[in-house]
Write a protein that holds these residues in place. Structure first.
Motif, PDB file in Angstrom:
ATOM      1  N   GLY A 100     -24.625  31.929  -6.380  1.00 42.78           N
ATOM      2  CA  GLY A 100     -23.632  33.120  -6.111  1.00 42.78           C
ATOM      3  C   GLY A 100     -22.544  32.580  -5.438  1.00 42.78           C
ATOM      4  O   GLY A 100     -21.279  33.457  -5.216  1.00 42.78           O
ATOM      5  N   GLN A 101     -22.468  31.424  -4.728  1.00 39.48           N
ATOM      6  CA  GLN A 101     -21.430  30.967  -3.943  1.00 39.48           C
ATOM      7  C   GLN A 101     -21.022  29.706  -4.538  1.00 39.48           C
ATOM      8  O   GLN A 101     -21.228  29.130  -5.432  1.00 39.48           O
ATOM      9  N   HIS A 102     -19.950  29.259  -4.012  1.00 40.10           N
ATOM     10  CA  HIS A 102     -19.245  28.167  -4.638  1.00 40.10           C
ATOM     11  C   HIS A 102     -18.527  27.110  -3.713  1.00 40.10           C
ATOM     12  O   HIS A 102     -18.308  27.544  -2.667  1.00 40.10           O
ATOM     13  N   THR A 103     -18.455  25.790  -4.146  1.00 43.32           N
ATOM     14  CA  THR A 103     -17.421  24.947  -3.537  1.00 43.32           C
ATOM     15  C   THR A 103     -16.156  24.656  -4.168  1.00 43.32           C
ATOM     16  O   THR A 103     -16.004  24.984  -5.406  1.00 43.32           O
ATOM     17  N   LEU A 104     -14.932  24.358  -3.163  1.00 47.56           N
ATOM     18  CA  LEU A 104     -13.902  24.162  -3.828  1.00 47.56           C
ATOM     19  C   LEU A 104     -13.238  22.780  -3.413  1.00 47.56           C
ATOM     20  O   LEU A 104     -13.518  22.510  -2.166  1.00 47.56           O
ATOM     21  N   TRP A 105     -12.686  21.947  -4.350  1.00 52.36           N
ATOM     22  CA  TRP A 105     -12.390  20.658  -3.845  1.00 52.36           C
ATOM     23  C   TRP A 105     -11.024  20.526  -3.838  1.00 52.36           C
ATOM     24  O   TRP A 105     -10.461  20.801  -4.816  1.00 52.36           O
ATOM     25  N   THR A 106     -10.142  20.316  -2.785  1.00 52.10           N
ATOM     26  CA  THR A 106      -8.332  19.821  -2.731  1.00 52.10           C
ATOM     27  C   THR A 106      -8.123  18.834  -2.192  1.00 52.10           C
ATOM     28  O   THR A 106      -8.844  18.242  -1.179  1.00 52.10           O
ATOM     29  N   TYR A 107      -7.029  18.356  -2.518  1.00 51.43           N
ATOM     30  CA  TYR A 107      -6.286  17.454  -1.738  1.00 51.43           C
ATOM     31  C   TYR A 107      -4.835  17.544  -2.126  1.00 51.43           C
ATOM     32  O   TYR A 107      -4.354  18.152  -3.004  1.00 51.43           O
ATOM     33  N   THR A 108      -3.995  17.358  -0.851  1.00 47.35           N
ATOM     34  CA  THR A 108      -2.688  17.256  -1.209  1.00 47.35           C
ATOM     35  C   THR A 108      -2.025  15.787  -0.447  1.00 47.35           C
ATOM     36  O   THR A 108      -2.816  15.087   0.054  1.00 47.35           O
ATOM     37  N   TYR A 120       0.980  -1.227  -0.148  1.00 42.46           N
ATOM     38  CA  TYR A 120      -0.001   0.084  -0.026  1.00 42.46           C
ATOM     39  C   TYR A 120       0.856   1.261   0.193  1.00 42.46           C
ATOM     40  O   TYR A 120       2.173   1.376   0.473  1.00 42.46           O
ATOM     41  N   GLY A 121       0.089   2.375  -0.480  1.00 44.73           N
ATOM     42  CA  GLY A 121       1.194   3.584  -0.650  1.00 44.73           C
ATOM     43  C   GLY A 121       0.995   4.724   0.345  1.00 44.73           C
ATOM     44  O   GLY A 121       0.008   4.487   1.366  1.00 44.73           O
ATOM     45  N   ASN A 122       1.506   5.912  -0.298  1.00 47.75           N
ATOM     46  CA  ASN A 122       1.123   7.032   0.495  1.00 47.75           C
ATOM     47  C   ASN A 122      -0.023   7.458   0.192  1.00 47.75           C
ATOM     48  O   ASN A 122      -0.845   6.876  -0.370  1.00 47.75           O
ATOM     49  N   ALA A 123      -0.362   8.637   1.084  1.00 46.64           N
ATOM     50  CA  ALA A 123      -1.885   9.111   1.189  1.00 46.64           C
ATOM     51  C   ALA A 123      -2.237  10.452   0.749  1.00 46.64           C
ATOM     52  O   ALA A 123      -1.391  11.016   0.274  1.00 46.64           O
ATOM     53  N   VAL A 124      -3.423  10.684   1.139  1.00 44.77           N
ATOM     54  CA  VAL A 124      -3.912  12.107   0.877  1.00 44.77           C
ATOM     55  C   VAL A 124      -4.545  12.825   1.774  1.00 44.77           C
ATOM     56  O   VAL A 124      -4.826  12.101   2.789  1.00 44.77           O
ATOM     57  N   ALA A 125      -4.368  14.076   2.090  1.00 48.34           N
ATOM     58  CA  ALA A 125      -5.253  14.917   3.085  1.00 48.34           C
ATOM     59  C   ALA A 125      -6.038  15.664   2.383  1.00 48.34           C
ATOM     60  O   ALA A 125      -5.801  16.323   1.382  1.00 48.34           O
ATOM     61  N   LYS A 126      -7.175  15.852   2.564  1.00 50.38           N
ATOM     62  CA  LYS A 126      -8.212  16.528   1.646  1.00 50.38           C
ATOM     63  C   LYS A 126      -9.108  17.704   2.510  1.00 50.38           C
ATOM     64  O   LYS A 126      -9.055  17.569   3.765  1.00 50.38           O
ATOM     65  N   VAL A 127      -9.113  18.677   1.574  1.00 55.00           N
ATOM     66  CA  VAL A 127      -9.719  20.072   2.197  1.00 55.00           C
ATOM     67  C   VAL A 127     -10.673  20.435   1.286  1.00 55.00           C
ATOM     68  O   VAL A 127     -10.402  20.736   0.159  1.00 55.00           O
ATOM     69  N   ASP A 128     -11.867  20.671   1.749  1.00 55.87           N
ATOM     70  CA  ASP A 128     -12.904  21.142   1.044  1.00 55.87           C
ATOM     71  C   ASP A 128     -13.511  22.462   1.641  1.00 55.87           C
ATOM     72  O   ASP A 128     -13.455  22.614   2.703  1.00 55.87           O
ATOM     73  N   PHE A 129     -13.771  23.376   0.553  1.00 55.98           N
ATOM     74  CA  PHE A 129     -14.024  24.790   1.072  1.00 55.98           C
ATOM     75  C   PHE A 129     -15.551  25.109   0.376  1.00 55.98           C
ATOM     76  O   PHE A 129     -15.963  24.698  -0.608  1.00 55.98           O
ATOM     77  N   ALA A 130     -16.212  25.857   1.320  1.00 50.64           N
ATOM     78  CA  ALA A 130     -17.329  26.720   0.930  1.00 50.64           C
ATOM     79  C   ALA A 130     -16.963  28.149   0.668  1.00 50.64           C
ATOM     80  O   ALA A 130     -16.277  28.626   1.676  1.00 50.64           O
ATOM     81  N   ALA A 185      -1.369  14.793   9.998  1.00 48.45           N
ATOM     82  CA  ALA A 185      -1.491  16.122   9.824  1.00 48.45           C
ATOM     83  C   ALA A 185      -2.538  16.806   9.270  1.00 48.45           C
ATOM     84  O   ALA A 185      -2.946  16.125   8.143  1.00 48.45           O
ATOM     85  N   ASP A 186      -3.147  17.949   9.947  1.00 51.13           N
ATOM     86  CA  ASP A 186      -4.160  18.564   9.227  1.00 51.13           C
ATOM     87  C   ASP A 186      -3.320  19.622   8.125  1.00 51.13           C
ATOM     88  O   ASP A 186      -2.535  20.592   8.671  1.00 51.13           O
ATOM     89  N   ARG A 187      -3.654  19.434   6.903  1.00 47.43           N
ATOM     90  CA  ARG A 187      -2.826  20.148   5.876  1.00 47.43           C
ATOM     91  C   ARG A 187      -3.763  21.264   5.313  1.00 47.43           C
ATOM     92  O   ARG A 187      -3.504  21.877   4.294  1.00 47.43           O
ATOM     93  N   SER A 188      -4.832  21.823   6.056  1.00 48.93           N
ATOM     94  CA  SER A 188      -5.598  22.874   5.712  1.00 48.93           C
ATOM     95  C   SER A 188      -4.825  24.254   5.473  1.00 48.93           C
ATOM     96  O   SER A 188      -5.075  24.909   4.495  1.00 48.93           O
ATOM     97  N   GLU A 189      -3.797  24.513   6.318  1.00 46.33           N
ATOM     98  CA  GLU A 189      -3.211  25.754   6.272  1.00 46.33           C
ATOM     99  C   GLU A 189      -2.136  25.774   5.078  1.00 46.33           C
ATOM    100  O   GLU A 189      -1.931  26.865   4.370  1.00 46.33           O
TER     101      GLU A 189
END
Length: 493
Positions: A358-366, A287-297, A374-378
Motif C-alpha cells: 500500500g505504500q510507495h517509493t519515488l525516485w527523483t533527481y534534478t 567533467y560536467g555538471n551534476a545532479v542532486a538526488k531526492v528519494d521519497f517513501a 545545495a540541498d534541492r529537496s524543497e
C-alpha cells in the motif's frame, strides 16, 4: 589462453555495469578473472538500497533502463531471460500546467493521435528512428570514429539531430506538448539547450521509448547487477568487495587490467607507469555538471492532477520547452533554477517489491552546477506539487543527496557528474581520447572501461564489453566474440 606466470589472466577494477560486463566477457572467453570493488556491495550506478525507511528499496542512481532491451551487450547476454522487467504502457510523460500532459505511449501512432495538431509532425520525426531503434542503439553504442554499418540509419538520425539540436528546433511544431516531451528526454544529458548532443541523446532515448519501451527491473536495478555477478561466478570469476584500489601495484599479477574508473582516477592509480603525453591527454578530458538526488517513501501514490501520469514509468517535470531550456541553461552558467527540471520515476507502481504493501517509493533527481552543496529537496517537492497538489502530505520519509554527496558515494561521479564526463559532441568523439580504440591505453595490458569511455553514460555495459573485446584482440590474439547467452552453467534457463 593462459597467462604464464600471472596469478590471474585478467583483473577488473570496479563492479558497476561496465566493469562487470568486461569481467563477464573475459570469463566467458575462458580467462581467469578477479574483480575488485571499493564498496561493500557491487552495483555502482545500478545499485539498490534502503535509503529512506526500512522496507523501502530505492535505486541509488539509475532506475529506468531504456537500453536494457537495446544494448548489444545486453542482447548478447540475454538479459531479459535472466531478469524480469515491467514495461509500462506509458514510457514517459510530461505534465504541463492546467492538468495537460504529453503522453509517450510505447505505441508511436497512439502517442501522435493524442498530440493533436502536432501529432503527424512528431510521428514523421520519430518514425524512421523507431522503426530502426535497435540499429540506432548499435550505431550510437560504438565509437563515432568508425564508418557506420547502417548508413541510412545514421543519416536519418543525423538529420533529425541537426533539426532538434539547432535554432530550427521549433519549426515543425505549433503547440507546446510535443516539443516539451522531446526536451524533457534530451535534458537527461545535463547539457545546454538546444545542442546536437542533447538532441541526439534525446532522439535515441525517445526512439527506444516507442520501440521496445523503457523497462523497469523487478527488484530494482540491483537485479541486473546480480544477474551479471551470478554469471561471472558461474564461469570461474571472483569478486572481492570492500577493496579500494589506489595503485596498480596493489593488484595481482595479470595479463590485462581493465579499470571501470574515470580518466582522473586512472592517472592517480597508474602513477609513474603512465606516459606523460597520455597523462596530458587525459588531463584535457572535461567533467560536467551534476545532479542532486531526492528519494521519497510515500504513504500512497503521487496524486497527479492528470491521473494518466500515474501509469508512466518516468516523468519529466519543468513545464514547457522554453522553461526547461531556461532551467538547464541556468545550470550550465553555474546557477540554480527556482523552477528546475526534475526527472521522476515511481517504480513501486509497477513493482510491489519496492515498498511495504500500500505504500510507495519515488525516485527523483534534478540538475545542479558541479560540486554544488545545495540541498534541492524543497525545490523538487515544489515542482512535484505544481503537477500533483497534496504530494507533500504523502511523504513518510526522504533521503536527499547534494552533488558532493553523490560524488562521495561514488567517486566515478566527479563533483556529482553522473555522466563521468561531459557528453557533448566533442567528447562523444574523443572519449576519453581521439582513437578508434579509445578503451586501450598506451600502457601494456591496461584498459579503461567506464562511462568516461565510448559510448558514454548509461546502464548498457557497452564500454566494458568493447574494452574486453579490445583486450582479447590485442593481448590474447582472438577476435572471436565470446558467447554470452544463458546456459546451464549459469544456473538459469
Amino acid at each position: 589462453m593462459t597467462a604464464g606466470s600471472a596469478e590471474v589472466d585478467a583483473t577488473v577494477v570496479g563492479a558497476g555495469p561496465n566493469g562487470l560486463a568486461a569481467a563477464v566477457t573475459l570469463a566467458r572467453a575462458g580467462l581467469s578473472v578477479r574483480v575488485f570493488e571499493r564498496a561493500a556491495n557491487p552495483g555502482g550506478g545500478a545499485a539498490t538500497a534502503e535509503l529512506t525507511l526500512p522496507g523501502f528499496r530505492h535505486d541509488v542512481c539509475s532506475a529506468v533502463h531504456p537500453l536494457a532491451f537495446e544494448s548489444r551487450f545486453f542482447r548478447e547476454f540475454e538479459l531479459t531471460r535472466r531478469v524480469p522487467f515491467a514495461v509500462p504502457e506509458i514510457s514517459f510523460a510530461h505534465p504541463l500546467d492546467g492538468g495537460r500532459a504529453g503522453i509517450a505511449y510505447r505505441d508511436l501512432e497512439r502517442t501522435a493521435e493524442r498530440l493533436g495538431v502536432d501529432g503527424k509532425a512528431y510521428a514523421r520525426l520519430l518514425r524512421p528512428l523507431v522503426e530502426r531503434s535497435t540499429r540506432v542503439a548499435d550505431f550510437t553504442g560504438d565509437t563515432l570514429l568508425r564508418i557506420p554499418r547502417d548508413i541510412p540509419t545514421a543519416l536519418a538520425f543525423g538529420l533529425a539531430a541537426l533539426e532538434q539540436g539547432g535554432p530550427l528546433w521549433n519549426a515543425r511544431f505549433r503547440e507546446d506538448a510535443a516539443p516539451a516531451m522531446l526536451t524533457g528526454v534530451a535534458s537527461h544529458t545535463i547539457l545546454p539547450l538546444p545542442g546536437l548532443a542533447t538532441a541526439g541523446a534525446g532522439l535515441a532515448l525517445t526512439a527506444y521509448a516507442h520501440g521496445k519501451g523503457w523497462p523497469i527491473p523487478i527488484g530494482g536495478s540491483q537485479s541486473i547487477i546480480d544477474a551479471m555477478v551470478d554469471d561471472l561466478l558461474a564461469h570461474g570469476g571472483e569478486l572481492v568487495t570492500d577493496h579500494d584500489v589506489t595503485s596498480l601495484d596493489e593488484l595481482p599479477n595479470s595479463r590485462v587490467t581493465l579499470l571501470d574508473v574515470t580518466p582522473r582516477a586512472l592517472s592517480r592509480i597508474a602513477g609513474d607507469r603512465m606516459p606523460e603525453r597520455y597523462r596530458r591527454a587525459l588531463g584535457r578530458f572535461r567533467y560536467g555538471n551534476a545532479v542532486a538526488k531526492v528519494d521519497f517513501a510515500l504513504s500512497e501514490p503521487v496524486p497527479w492532477s492528470n491521473e494518466e501520469l500515474g501509469r508512466a514509468g518516468t516523468l519529466h517535470l519543468g513545464g514547457t520547452r522554453a522553461e526547461i531550456a531556461a532551467a538547464e541553461n541556468a545550470v550550465a552558467h553555474g546557477t540554480l533554477s527556482e523552477s528546475p527540471y526534475v526527472l521522476v520515476s515511481q517504480p513501486s507502481v509497477f513493482d510491489d517489491t519496492r515498498a511495504p504493501a500500500g505504500q510507495h517509493t519515488l525516485w527523483t533527481y534534478t540538475h545542479v552546477p558541479a560540486a554544488s552543496r545545495a540541498d534541492r529537496s524543497e525545490a523538487v517537492i515544489r515542482q512535484i506539487e505544481r503537477f500533483a497538489p497534496g504530494f507533500r502530505d504523502t511523504i513518510l520519509g526522504m533521503s536527499s543527496r547534494t552533488a558532493i554527496d553523490v560524488e562521495h558515494h561514488n567517486p566515478n561521479y566527479p563533483r556529482g557528474d553522473i555522466s563521468a564526463g561531459t557528453p557533448d559532441l566533442a567528447q562523444l568523439l574523443r572519449r576519453p581520447v581521439l582513437s578508434p580504440d579509445p578503451w586501450r591505453t598506451p600502457m601494456s595490458g591496461i584498459y579503461l572501461c567506464g562511462a568516461s569511455t565510448t559510448p558514454g553514460p548509461g546502464v548498457h555495459g557497452l564500454a566494458g564489453w568493447h574494452a574486453a573485446l579490445s583486450a582479447l584482440r590485442n593481448d590474447f590474439g582472438t577476435s572471436a566474440l565470446p558467447v554470452l547467452a544463458t546456459d546451464r552453467a549459469s544456473g538459469r534457463e
